[in-house]
Design a protein around this motif. Structure first.
Motif, PDB file in Angstrom:
ATOM      1  N   ILE A   1      46.152  66.418  53.848  1.00  0.00           N
ATOM      2  CA  ILE A   1      44.751  66.715  54.126  1.00  0.00           C
ATOM      3  C   ILE A   1      44.595  68.229  54.153  1.00  0.00           C
ATOM      4  O   ILE A   1      45.132  68.902  55.027  1.00  0.00           O
ATOM      5  CB  ILE A   1      44.303  66.105  55.455  1.00  0.00           C
ATOM      6  N   VAL A   2      43.902  68.761  53.165  1.00  0.00           N
ATOM      7  CA  VAL A   2      43.689  70.204  53.057  1.00  0.00           C
ATOM      8  C   VAL A   2      42.383  70.542  53.757  1.00  0.00           C
ATOM      9  O   VAL A   2      41.312  70.155  53.314  1.00  0.00           O
ATOM     10  CB  VAL A   2      43.647  70.649  51.583  1.00  0.00           C
ATOM     11  N   GLY A   3      42.470  71.264  54.862  1.00  0.00           N
ATOM     12  CA  GLY A   3      41.293  71.585  55.654  1.00  0.00           C
ATOM     13  C   GLY A   3      41.532  71.206  57.108  1.00  0.00           C
ATOM     14  O   GLY A   3      41.912  70.067  57.399  1.00  0.00           O
ATOM     15  N   SER A   4      41.305  72.151  58.011  1.00  0.00           N
ATOM     16  CA  SER A   4      41.589  71.905  59.425  1.00  0.00           C
ATOM     17  C   SER A   4      40.322  71.802  60.259  1.00  0.00           C
ATOM     18  O   SER A   4      40.355  71.953  61.482  1.00  0.00           O
ATOM     19  CB  SER A   4      42.468  73.034  59.986  1.00  0.00           C
ATOM     20  N   GLY A   5      39.185  71.540  59.608  1.00  0.00           N
ATOM     21  CA  GLY A   5      37.938  71.355  60.336  1.00  0.00           C
ATOM     22  C   GLY A   5      37.874  69.975  60.952  1.00  0.00           C
ATOM     23  O   GLY A   5      38.813  69.175  60.865  1.00  0.00           O
ATOM     24  N   TYR A   6      36.728  69.659  61.572  1.00  0.00           N
ATOM     25  CA  TYR A   6      36.624  68.382  62.277  1.00  0.00           C
ATOM     26  C   TYR A   6      36.679  67.194  61.330  1.00  0.00           C
ATOM     27  O   TYR A   6      37.158  66.107  61.699  1.00  0.00           O
ATOM     28  CB  TYR A   6      35.361  68.340  63.141  1.00  0.00           C
ATOM     29  N   ILE A   7      36.208  67.360  60.088  1.00  0.00           N
ATOM     30  CA  ILE A   7      36.267  66.250  59.137  1.00  0.00           C
ATOM     31  C   ILE A   7      37.714  65.938  58.782  1.00  0.00           C
ATOM     32  O   ILE A   7      38.146  64.784  58.784  1.00  0.00           O
ATOM     33  CB  ILE A   7      35.458  66.576  57.869  1.00  0.00           C
ATOM     34  N   GLY A   8      38.500  66.989  58.477  1.00  0.00           N
ATOM     35  CA  GLY A   8      39.905  66.789  58.166  1.00  0.00           C
ATOM     36  C   GLY A   8      40.663  66.188  59.334  1.00  0.00           C
ATOM     37  O   GLY A   8      41.508  65.300  59.159  1.00  0.00           O
ATOM     38  N   LEU A   9      40.365  66.649  60.547  1.00  0.00           N
ATOM     39  CA  LEU A   9      41.042  66.130  61.736  1.00  0.00           C
ATOM     40  C   LEU A   9      40.672  64.673  61.987  1.00  0.00           C
ATOM     41  O   LEU A   9      41.513  63.863  62.392  1.00  0.00           O
ATOM     42  CB  LEU A   9      40.684  66.987  62.953  1.00  0.00           C
ATOM     43  N   GLN A  10      39.414  64.322  61.760  1.00  0.00           N
ATOM     44  CA  GLN A  10      38.994  62.942  61.957  1.00  0.00           C
ATOM     45  C   GLN A  10      39.695  62.009  60.980  1.00  0.00           C
ATOM     46  O   GLN A  10      40.141  60.925  61.363  1.00  0.00           O
ATOM     47  CB  GLN A  10      37.471  62.829  61.805  1.00  0.00           C
ATOM     48  N   PHE A  11      39.807  62.435  59.726  1.00  0.00           N
ATOM     49  CA  PHE A  11      40.512  61.610  58.746  1.00  0.00           C
ATOM     50  C   PHE A  11      41.990  61.520  59.084  1.00  0.00           C
ATOM     51  O   PHE A  11      42.626  60.478  58.882  1.00  0.00           O
ATOM     52  CB  PHE A  11      40.318  62.172  57.333  1.00  0.00           C
TER      53      PHE A  11
END
Length: 265
Positions: A110-120
């Motif tokens: 998962i590339v991206g450490s924002g809330y969307i990436g964390l939720q996935f």
């Protein structure tokens, strides 16, 4: 397991129906779209299909040569997935595609450490499983069914290692969809891609003046992304809505009940 009566009860292991989740997401999107379409038709709204652009005050072009006029125009074009430079879309999946996965990959980056990436990350791995976190650079190349990504040190920016995964999920956020809207025809310049507006969502032109009868709401103005934005005013009204019309409630199959809110108009 023994019941109070001493009977043996066999309980099968809990399972995860990934295809069922994908089907639920797809059916939910279709249901909500149809509900909104029917609501607009019931209110007497004409639905015209085609890519649109602003030609001038109170004038919009859509499709090839169709031009319409209106008392007020609202730009509500939303946002699109943001893919960083160097990452080819053909080498990786986006969040919108991830919702349609029929199975959970054994190895996913998962590339991206924002809330969307964390939720996935939490949805795919679960909160009790240790997760590996690294800084990823661009996808370098692809072999059948495997993405190979390179990792780098966050401080030195030097290459560190390679990572082989079955799927790469790009969750690096979203960007406003404001290109090609004909904003130059009304002297409006975007700011980092966003359309400038005042507190009442009225569009502001390059001279700092309000564009008459033109509004911009939602992700396109950058004030508050991923949530609805109401027009601000001075009067207060009370609104009621059923949970059956709430996307989140429908996603969780909890459509019973209603919400009552006070809002400014």
């Amino acid at each position: 397991i023994k019941s109070p009566l001493g009977l043996e009860i066999q309980v099968s292991a809990a399972g995860y129906d990934s295809q069922g989740v994908a089907d639920h997401a797809s059916n939910l999107a279709t249901k909500i779209r149809n509900n909104l379409t029917n609501s607009m038709k019931a209110l007497g709204v004409d639905i015209l299909t085609g890519f649109g652009s602003v030609l001038g005050p109170q004038k919009v072009k859509y499709g090839k040569d169709n031009i319409i006029t209106a008392k007020d125009i609202i730009i509500a074009t939303g946002s699109v997935p943001f893919v960083p430079k160097g990452i080819e879309e053909r080498l990786s999946s986006q969040v919108t595609h991830a919702l349609k996965l029929g199975s959970v990959p054994d190895r996913i980056a998962i590339v991206g450490s924002g809330y969307i990436g964390l939720q996935f990350s939490e949805c795919l791995h679960g909160p009790w499983k240790r997760q590996q976190s690294q800084n990823l650079s661009i996808c370098q190349h692809q072999v059948p069914l495997i993405d190979i990504l390179s990792t780098f040190d966050a401080k030195t920016k030097k290459p560190k290692d390679t990572l082989e995964v079955d799927t790469a999920l790009i969750a690096t956020g979203r960007a406003p969809f404001t290109n090609g809207l004909g904003l130059e025809n009304i002297n409006v310049a975007t700011q980092i891609g966003f359309i400038p507006v005042d507190e009442r969502m009225r569009v502001i032109d390059g001279n700092g003046k309000l564009v008459p009868h033109l509004y911009c709401i939602g992700d396109a103005n950058g004030l508050m992304q991923l949530v609805p934005k109401e027009f601000l005013g001075f009067k207060v009204s009370i609104a009621k809505t059923s949970f059956k019309a709430n996307t989140k409630a429908l996603a969780e199959n909890e459509g019973e009940g209603l919400a009552k809110v006070k809002r400014k108009i």
